[in-house]
Every structure is written in C-alpha cells, then in structure tokens.
Design an enzyme around this catalytic site. Sequence first.
Site, PDB file in Angstrom:
ATOM      1  N   GLU A  85       0.486  40.160  24.127  1.00 15.57           N
ATOM      2  CA  GLU A  85       1.683  39.327  24.136  1.00 15.57           C
ATOM      3  C   GLU A  85       2.713  39.943  23.195  1.00 15.57           C
ATOM      4  O   GLU A  85       2.667  39.702  21.977  1.00 15.57           O
ATOM      5  CB  GLU A  85       1.362  37.916  23.642  1.00 15.57           C
ATOM      6  N   HIS A 107      -3.151  34.468  17.743  1.00 12.29           N
ATOM      7  CA  HIS A 107      -1.839  34.322  18.390  1.00 12.29           C
ATOM      8  C   HIS A 107      -0.754  34.720  17.383  1.00 12.29           C
ATOM      9  O   HIS A 107      -0.867  34.422  16.197  1.00 12.29           O
ATOM     10  CB  HIS A 107      -1.642  32.881  18.867  1.00 12.29           C
TER      11      HIS A 107
END
Length: 242
Positions: free
Chosen positions: A159, A91
């Site tokens: 993302e 992430h």
Amino acid sequence: MIPKLVIANWKMAIDRASVSQFLNEWEASHIPSDVTALIAPPALFLSDIKDITGAALCAQDVSAHELGAHTGEISAQMLSEFNCSHGLVGHSERRLAWNESNALVAAKARRLEASGICPVICVGESKDVRDSGDAESVVAKQVLASAEGLVSAPVIAYEPIWAIGSGEAATPKIADSMHAAIKAALSARFDEPTSVLYGGSVNEANAGDFLACESIDGLLVGGASLKAASFTNICQSVGDRR
Ligand code: PGA
C-alpha cells in the site's frame, strides 16, 4: 486457480448502525468462488459480523504481547477465539501515527502466526521515496524486516502511502513491478510463494485492472469497502481478468 484475497479494511470509519446496514445488504451468493472475501472490522464489531456468510474475519491489528496486564490491547489468542483467519499488521496509519517499527510489526506478526492466524503485513513507500526512485529496494527491506522470525510466508499488502485514501491509486504497472520485487525478496526467505495484495484507493472502477495483473494476488480496500454493494462489485471484478 488460487482464489484472490479481497479484504475490506473498515478502519475506524464505520459505526454500528452502518455495520447492520452492511449486513442487511450483503449477498454472500454474489461473491465469486475464486475470491476469498475477508472483512476487517473494528475489533468491537467482530461479534456483530461473526455469522456473516461468504466472508471470513480479519483483525485490523494485534498486540505484540501475550494475555496479561496490557490495558486496551487485544491479543492474538482473543482474535483466534473470534475466528479471525487473518490479521493486518503494520498498516502505514499505525506505522506513522503510533511510530510502529518493523521490529514491532514483526513481533505482532509472530503473535498472529503462533495463534494460527495468517499475518497480512502492510508495507509501502512515501511519496518522497517513490520520487527518489528507490521505492522497490526500500520496500523490499521493509518486507524482510517486518517478516523477521516468521516460520511461514505471510501475506503482504503493498500500500503506497501516497495512494491511501488519496484517490490517486498506483498504476497497475507500478504495483505489478513492486509485487514482483516483494516476491523476489521473500523467495530467498520462505519455501512457499508469498501472496501480495495491492491497496490504496482501490475502487469499483480500477479493481479489475489490478486483479488482471499476474503478480497481484488480491486487494486491500479501505473507503470503497464500507458499503456492501461497492465491496461486492470489487470482489466480482475478479471476473474482468479473464
Ligand atoms: P483506501 O485505504 O482504499 O481508502 O485508500 C486502503 C487502506 O488503507 O487499507
């Protein structure tokens, strides 16, 4: 039809009372059959949600090490014992705040794979890279380096850093084009097709537009996944694409 994967990434943004409230309000029957819903709670709360119906469990991160003397770490084997079917790695919050490199992300992904957990590798470009026009080639390189050494195709979560928590989601067109680039990069590496999820300011209003795109195989949802009703509505918007 392959079900869309919709993951709730609770990050460190929820306390135990709110987890209980989520569970009280969760109606498993409202999740469409063509959606696989996953919840990625803080690791401490995995046992609180282990009996949830209609959703599977996902880890938010994993150690690159095997069981051993690594204070504070959580191994892939432990996550497997808590029935995590998937695990996030790479992430951007971890890449940026903990300086996680592609090599470390790949090592974590391999640990998950070795324990039978499907890695969900997060990738995405900064605003500067987006503005430079190089986003697709930069992300394609990040994807290949972060999937180094895996035997099977991972799930990828695209993302864009500028879209996370900003309220400024990518347009479905930007995401669709990036997903096609990611799939093309991985097609030379793995025999099986790769699922690519979109994440970054997904909400109840825009989820259906993303899920309607051919190359978007699901969603990674942060802020809008903390309440059961909102996450359920996002899962239900899969129907909007028909
Ligand atoms: P957001 O976060 O939906 O709050 O933008 C997404 C993520 O970081 O996974």
